[in-house]
Design a protein around this motif. Structure first.
Motif, short mmCIF file in Angstrom:
data_model
loop_
_atom_site.label_atom_id
_atom_site.label_comp_id
_atom_site.label_asym_id
_atom_site.label_seq_id
_atom_site.Cartn_x
_atom_site.Cartn_y
_atom_site.Cartn_z
N LYS A 112 0.83 -1.22 0.00
CA LYS A 112 0.00 0.00 0.00
C LYS A 112 0.85 1.26 0.00
CE LYS A 112 -3.52 -2.71 0.76
NZ LYS A 112 -4.65 -2.90 -0.09
N ALA A 139 -11.52 2.38 4.72
CA ALA A 139 -11.75 1.08 5.36
C ALA A 139 -10.49 0.25 5.16
CB ALA A 139 -12.93 0.37 4.69
N THR A 140 -10.14 -0.52 6.18
CA THR A 140 -8.94 -1.34 6.04
C THR A 140 -9.12 -2.72 6.64
OG1 THR A 140 -6.54 -1.38 6.40
CG2 THR A 140 -7.87 -0.54 8.21
N SER A 141 -8.50 -3.70 5.99
CA SER A 141 -8.42 -5.02 6.62
C SER A 141 -7.04 -5.14 7.27
CB SER A 141 -8.66 -6.12 5.58
OG SER A 141 -7.80 -5.95 4.48
N GLY A 142 -6.32 -4.04 7.35
CA GLY A 142 -5.07 -4.04 8.10
C GLY A 142 -3.97 -3.18 7.52
N PHE A 194 -14.14 -6.53 7.58
CA PHE A 194 -13.71 -5.51 6.62
C PHE A 194 -14.85 -5.16 5.67
CE2 PHE A 194 -12.43 -4.62 2.25
CZ PHE A 194 -11.82 -3.39 2.43
N SER A 221 -8.61 1.72 -2.68
CA SER A 221 -8.36 1.57 -4.11
C SER A 221 -9.61 1.83 -4.95
CB SER A 221 -7.78 0.18 -4.41
OG SER A 221 -8.66 -0.82 -3.94
N ARG A 226 -4.99 5.55 -6.75
CA ARG A 226 -4.29 4.41 -6.14
C ARG A 226 -3.92 3.39 -7.22
NH1 ARG A 226 -5.66 2.10 -1.24
NH2 ARG A 226 -4.58 0.31 -2.12
N ASN A 256 -9.33 -6.91 -2.42
CA ASN A 256 -10.23 -5.88 -2.93
C ASN A 256 -10.07 -5.69 -4.45
OD1 ASN A 256 -12.33 -4.40 -1.98
ND2 ASN A 256 -11.15 -2.61 -1.38
N SER A 307 -5.42 -9.53 5.72
CA SER A 307 -5.69 -8.42 4.80
C SER A 307 -6.47 -8.87 3.58
CB SER A 307 -4.38 -7.77 4.34
OG SER A 307 -3.70 -7.29 5.46
N ILE A 310 -11.70 -10.89 2.71
CA ILE A 310 -12.62 -9.97 2.03
C ILE A 310 -13.57 -10.78 1.15
CG2 ILE A 310 -12.74 -8.11 0.28
CD1 ILE A 310 -10.00 -7.16 1.22
N1 LIG Z 1 -6.37 -5.34 2.15
C1 LIG Z 1 -6.70 -3.97 2.28
C2 LIG Z 1 -8.18 -3.74 2.08
C3 LIG Z 1 -8.45 -2.41 1.49
O1 LIG Z 1 -7.87 -2.39 0.23
P1 LIG Z 1 -7.71 -1.12 -0.68
O2 LIG Z 1 -6.55 -1.46 -1.55
O3 LIG Z 1 -8.97 -0.96 -1.40
O4 LIG Z 1 -7.42 0.07 0.17
C4 LIG Z 1 -6.16 -3.45 3.58
O5 LIG Z 1 -5.17 -3.99 4.03
O6 LIG Z 1 -6.68 -2.54 4.15
#
Ligand SMILES: N[C@@H](CCOP(=O)(O)O)C(=O)O
Ligand SMILES: Cc1ncc(COP(=O)(O)O)c(C=O)c1O
Length: 473
Positions: A112, A139-142, A194, A221, A226, A256, A307, A310
């Motif tokens: 990221k 929003a985040t999965s981590g 998430f 994203s 992004r 995602n 992460s 999803i």
């Molecule tokens: N795995 C991602 C989830 C969000 O993904 P994004 O690329 O759409 O910001 C995370 O770690 O937050």
């Protein structure tokens, strides 16, 4: 270069406007009206050039002059100057056919950082130019959360609210979000998954009064900027292996769908990519979709690659939009069906189009642990669990589909193993150390707010804290 919504809204935005807007008001995702192409000579000329130079060449056509060239160069140089490796995203050979591309040399040890360091600088520039502020909700999965908090640290024109699923991220990931020294950053632990966090964030963008009140912006994203920044490393890695005179395949640990979508855009731009391989963990909705044509959400299962835990992959909508001949009405019907029943059927022609570019498979928890152990034993290389999903799937698909062995497969190494020490140690016996700038992470004080899985509760919180809602300049 103008951008339009996948759902067919009539507005046409410039890159700078789409950058600030995040998600379209009709709930769709912004797409460029056409994808710029690069000739084989232009691609060949990228060989041996620094990452930042290639980044400028790839990103520039998408920006369409809305950020002047000198500023764009400064933004790109600044973004990639934060990386600990001079190559930014170096390749490591695992065996004759398989390589990994290390995308974790940025400040928060996840892929990221590559796009977020660019996005934060670009957004800051556009806001300053317009003398505006924005409220960012993500929003985040981590990983996205930590990367966004780091990239926006100290940027006075933004307040940031990051929703993460309480108890479903690793300790390192949580602490990267909850130990920020910046008073304008709010880590929100949501009682949900998430997918719940992402649903709340996306619904905020279609809530016009709220969106306008806080000048809402997004860093997930779903924000096209992004994706653009993530296209670059497909070019740098492919040319390092001989592109455009040699084809390359990529295997991408997927959640995602942003990262692999960037690979697909690179292919549209003219990069000779053979297969784009979607690697999923036990949450295998995308692998099932490619196999059966049914996109069918199931309950999220917690895995060692959190992460990627999803079910609703936002960027899949962008791919479907293209595969369905940009038919926004038909796409809108699929998205309504997803909202109402949790599923839809991909039309046959679109499915064929997807299958012509993409392969997909899942790696369950045993395969992930076995792969981490095997790669350490055979190559002396420590994989994080997300990358292990990718490496396991790359081998599986290469065998299953009898892929041409002369075409190398690059698996994207999306996180540093030190972000997931418990899973890495359980599989390999190795306890990976955090790099020096994060050495005291586990001792820092944590601050977070716990909120229910409820859009109104989150919006009320944002309004109560965002300086723009209080009339801040
Ligand atoms: N795995 C991602 C989830 C969000 O993904 P994004 O690329 O759409 O910001 C995370 O770690 O937050
Ligand atoms: C470490 C890691 N790997 C893979 C993914 C999946 O990437 P994408 O969501 O772009 O598919 C994520 C989260 O997005 C991640 O944080």
């Amino acid at each position: 270069m103008l951008y339009h919504s996948t759902r067919g809204g009539s507005e046409r935005l410039t890159f700078a406007d789409a950058l600030l807007a995040g998600l379209a008001p009709d709930g769709g995702l912004y797409m460029p009206e056409s994808v710029p192409t690069l000739s084989h000579d232009q691609i060949r000329a990228m060989r041996g050039k620094p990452y930042a130079t290639v980044a400028f060449e790839v990103i520039h056509p998408f920006v369409g002059g809305t950020i002047d060239d000198d500023t764009l160069r400064t933004i790109i140089d600044g973004a990639y100057g934060t990386f600990r490796h001079t190559a930014v995203t170096p390749l490591v050979q695992l065996d004759e056919r398989h390589l990994v591309m290390e995308l974790f040399h940025g400040r928060t040890l996840a892929f990221k950082d590559v796009a977020m360091q660019f996005l934060a600088r670009a957004m800051d520039h556009v806001l300053a130019e317009r003398d505006q502020r924005a409220t960012i909700v993500g929003a985040t999965s981590g990983d996205t959360g930590g990367a966004a908090i780091d990239a926006f640290l100290g940027r006075e024109r933004t307040d940031m609210f990051i929703l993460y699923p309480d108890g479903r991220v690793s300790d390192v990931q949580r602490r990267q979000m909850t130990t920020s020294a910046d008073g304008n950053v709010h880590a929100l632990a949501i009682d949900g998954t998430f997918d719940d966090c992402q649903r709340i964030v996306k619904s905020m963008f279609t809530h016009t009064a709220f969106r306008e009140q806080v000048a809402l912006s997004g860093v997930n994203s779903i924000n096209w900027a992004r994706i653009v920044a993530q296209i670059v490393y497909y070019f740098t890695s492919a040319v390092a292996l001989g592109a455009p005179d040699r084809k390359v395949s990529f295997c991408v640990p997927t959640g995602n769908f942003g990262d692999i979508l960037a690979g697909w855009v690179a292919k549209q731009m003219g990069l000779p990519i053979d297969r784009l391989i979607i690697a999923t963990n036990t949450n295998d909705i995308l692998a099932r979709t490619l196999e059966t044509g049914r996109y069918e959400a199931a309950d999220v299962v917690q895995t060692t690659s959190p992460s990627m835990d999803i079910q609703v992959s936002s960027n899949f909508e962008r791919l479907l939009h293209a595969a369905m001949g940009k038919d926004s009405n038909a796409l809108g019907e699929l998205m309504s069906s997803l909202k109402q029943s949790g599923s839809f059927t991909v039309p046959e022609e679109a499915l064929e189009a997807l299958r012509s570019d993409f392969s997909a498979a899942r790696a369950g928890e045993d395969a992930v642990a076995t792969t981490m152990k095997r790669v350490l034993a055979e190559q002396g290389y420590v994989l994080d669990p997300h990358t292990a999903v990718g490496v396991a799937v790359a081998h599986h698909v290469a065998d299953e589909e009898n892929l041409d062995p002369s075409i190398p497969i690059i698996t994207l190494a999306t996180a540093h193993p030190a972000k997931f020490p418990a899973a890495v140690e359980a599989a390999t016996g190795v306890n990976p150390a955090l790099p020096p700038h994060l050495a005291d992470l586990m001792e820092r004080d944590e601050h977070m707010d716990r909120l229910p899985n409820d859009q109104k509760a989150v919006e009320d919180f944002v309004v109560s804290k965002a300086r723009i809602a209080a009339g801040g300049a």
